[in-house]
Design an enzyme around this catalytic site. Structure first.
Site, PDB file in Angstrom:
ATOM      1  N   PRO A  19     -67.570   3.859  52.976  1.00 39.26           N
ATOM      2  CG  PRO A  19     -67.309   2.109  54.652  1.00 39.26           C
ATOM      3  CD  PRO A  19     -67.032   3.448  54.381  1.00 39.26           C
ATOM      4  CB  CYS A 103     -74.442  -2.035  59.107  1.00 36.01           C
ATOM      5  SG  CYS A 103     -75.713  -2.180  58.106  1.00 36.01           S
TER       6      CYS A 103
HETATM    7  C1  FMN Z   1     -76.482   3.828  50.636  1.00 35.57           C
HETATM    8  C2  FMN Z   1     -75.708   3.793  51.893  1.00 35.57           C
HETATM    9  C3  FMN Z   1     -75.049   2.548  51.834  1.00 35.57           C
HETATM   10  C4  FMN Z   1     -73.952   2.589  53.063  1.00 35.57           C
HETATM   11  N1  FMN Z   1     -73.306   1.549  53.160  1.00 35.57           N
HETATM   12  C5  FMN Z   1     -72.449   1.316  54.226  1.00 35.57           C
HETATM   13  C6  FMN Z   1     -71.518   0.280  54.279  1.00 35.57           C
HETATM   14  O1  FMN Z   1     -71.684  -0.655  53.605  1.00 35.57           O
HETATM   15  N2  FMN Z   1     -70.726   0.268  55.501  1.00 35.57           N
HETATM   16  C7  FMN Z   1     -70.595   1.427  56.140  1.00 35.57           C
HETATM   17  O2  FMN Z   1     -69.815   1.390  57.280  1.00 35.57           O
HETATM   18  N3  FMN Z   1     -71.459   2.572  56.176  1.00 35.57           N
HETATM   19  C8  FMN Z   1     -72.287   2.465  55.355  1.00 35.57           C
HETATM   20  N4  FMN Z   1     -73.285   3.722  54.971  1.00 35.57           N
HETATM   21  C9  FMN Z   1     -73.105   4.644  56.020  1.00 35.57           C
HETATM   22  C10 FMN Z   1     -71.977   5.679  55.376  1.00 35.57           C
HETATM   23  O3  FMN Z   1     -70.866   5.158  55.297  1.00 35.57           O
HETATM   24  C11 FMN Z   1     -71.932   6.859  56.576  1.00 35.57           C
HETATM   25  O4  FMN Z   1     -71.446   6.370  57.409  1.00 35.57           O
HETATM   26  C12 FMN Z   1     -73.408   7.599  56.631  1.00 35.57           C
HETATM   27  O5  FMN Z   1     -74.108   7.709  55.453  1.00 35.57           O
HETATM   28  C13 FMN Z   1     -73.232   8.963  57.120  1.00 35.57           C
HETATM   29  O6  FMN Z   1     -72.675   9.959  56.395  1.00 35.57           O
HETATM   30  P1  FMN Z   1     -73.329  10.894  55.547  1.00 35.57           P
HETATM   31  O7  FMN Z   1     -74.381  11.616  56.538  1.00 35.57           O
HETATM   32  O8  FMN Z   1     -72.234  11.900  55.298  1.00 35.57           O
HETATM   33  O9  FMN Z   1     -74.019  10.271  54.490  1.00 35.57           O
HETATM   34  C14 FMN Z   1     -73.929   3.608  53.950  1.00 35.57           C
HETATM   35  C15 FMN Z   1     -74.548   4.664  53.820  1.00 35.57           C
HETATM   36  C16 FMN Z   1     -75.310   4.821  52.665  1.00 35.57           C
HETATM   37  C17 FMN Z   1     -76.361   5.927  52.232  1.00 35.57           C
END
Ligand code: FMN
Length: 347
Positions: A19, A103
């Site tokens: 998400p 979050c």
């Molecule tokens: C723009 C943005 C919005 C995010 N919104 C949510 C969210 O609504 N709910 C959630 O559980 N994680 C949210 N995350 C976290 C991501 O789901 C993920 O756990 C985090 O970015 C780590 O993964 P990555 O390093 O591959 O990006 C968000 C991340 C980003 C960058």
């Protein structure tokens, strides 16, 4: 690629679209699904906004038959509010319900929600018990490794979540204080995986097929969730599937394929959000889709485009750069093979 079973929901792939607030709308999910994403989640939905009937929040629940299986992610800390939110959700079609205990945003944790719940494992357990009892769907939870480096308690939190009856656990291997940067803690993800009987889906810097495979190998997890790696790059799903099956990866398709996908995404956005909002929301995607491709002037113009025609024209202009293909692909490869996020993101 291996399957994932979350409760009664069988997902034919272990790579999941995480998400992302402000990103994971229906068009974004559909584009990623067209490249092999099987399980996707809505952006986080605040239980209290749902209870107050916020129009924007209700729109986040829009889905189609092509958008399955779908998880809805809920954010909250008040049991009464969550109960009402679950009643409202019972009128919507989706397959899984995820609870956000990850979050890191100040406004969220100051209300005792999101990652703040990592500091109250018993409260989190009670909220998850309520969700499992009331929702009638498989419940998952998303956690981080802990609050900060002195409170890395994911193993305890995860066991409590399992005791509460959740069917799967998502873990971002960073603490709340790390936000979205710094090293991902593979060790704690592995520890959580080894101590649970339910599927564990690892996340954190799943930015390239190689980094996805590293998450699988170093943690032994059942699945990996992709977030920033899918921004302007739905090919991460198809390329990772090839890579994990022992094939080679082409990093990204050529400019023609990229621009065709951009057009589809833009049209979906305009249909779903209306032309004006759809185009405005697409501006950042223009930059992400063309990352590593020298279309600098076009990116600036994209941030001014206000109509579907204007944005389409800019995409056509980007497509016309195909002639400079060799140069484009070299710089694109370099930018995409980096093991670090090329930009800072975060809500
Ligand atoms: C723009 C943005 C919005 C995010 N919104 C949510 C969210 O609504 N709910 C959630 O559980 N994680 C949210 N995350 C976290 C991501 O789901 C993920 O756990 C985090 O970015 C780590 O993964 P990555 O390093 O591959 O990006 C968000 C991340 C980003 C960058």
């Amino acid at each position: 690629m291996a399957m994932l079973s979350i409760g009664h929901v069988i997902v034919p792939s272990s790579l999941v679209l995480a998400p992302m607030a402000g990103i994971s709308d229906l068009p974004f999910r559909l584009i990623n699904r067209s490249f092999g994403c099987e399980l996707a989640f809505t952006e986080m939905i605040s239980a209290s906004s749902l209870v107050h009937g916020s129009k924007n929040t209700l729109k986040m629940l829009s889905a189609t038959n092509d958008d399955k299986p779908l998880g809805v992610q809920i954010l909250g800390a008040d049991p009464e509010g969550i109960k009402v939110a679950l009643d409202i959700l019972s009128g919507y079609a989706f397959d899984l319900i995820d609870f956000n205990a990850a979050c890191p945003v100040k406004k969220v944790v100051s209300r005792g929600e999101g990652a703040a719940l990592l500091r109250e494992p018993l409260k989190l357990q009670r909220l998850l018990e309520l969700m499992v009892k009331k929702s009638g769907k498989p419940v998952t939870v998303k956690i981080r490794s802990g609050w900060d480096e002195t409170q890395v308690n994911a193993a305890e939190v995860a066991l409590r979540a399992q005791d509460a009856g959740v069917s799967g656990l998502f873990i971002h291997g960073r603490t709340r204080m790390q936000g979205y940067s710094g090293e991902v803690d593979y060790r704690i993800i592995g520890e959580v995986k080894n101590s649970l009987g339910i599927p564990v889906i690892a996340g954190g810097d799943a930015l390239t097929p190689y980094l996805v495979s590293r998450l699988f190998q170093e943690t032994g997890c059942d699945g990996v969730s992709v977030a920033r790696g899918a921004l302007g790059n739905p090919w991460i799903f198809s390329e990772t599937a090839k890579y994990l099956e022992g094939g080679t990866v082409s990093f990204r398709p050529d400019l023609f394929d990229i621009t065709q996908t951009m057009k589809k995404h833009l049209v979906l956005n305009a249909v779903f959000h209306g032309e004006k909002t759809g185009v405005v929301l697409f501006r950042k995607f223009f930059t992400w889709y063309t990352r590593g491709i020298p279309v600098k002037g076009l990116k600036v113009s994209a941030f001014r485009a206000g109509t579907l025609n204007e944005m389409m024209q800019l995409i056509d202009e980007a497509q016309a750069l195909q002639a400079a293909g060799d140069l484009c692909l070299v710089s694109r490869k370099e930018s995409l093979s980096s093991s670090h996020p090329p930009e800072r993101f975060g809500p």
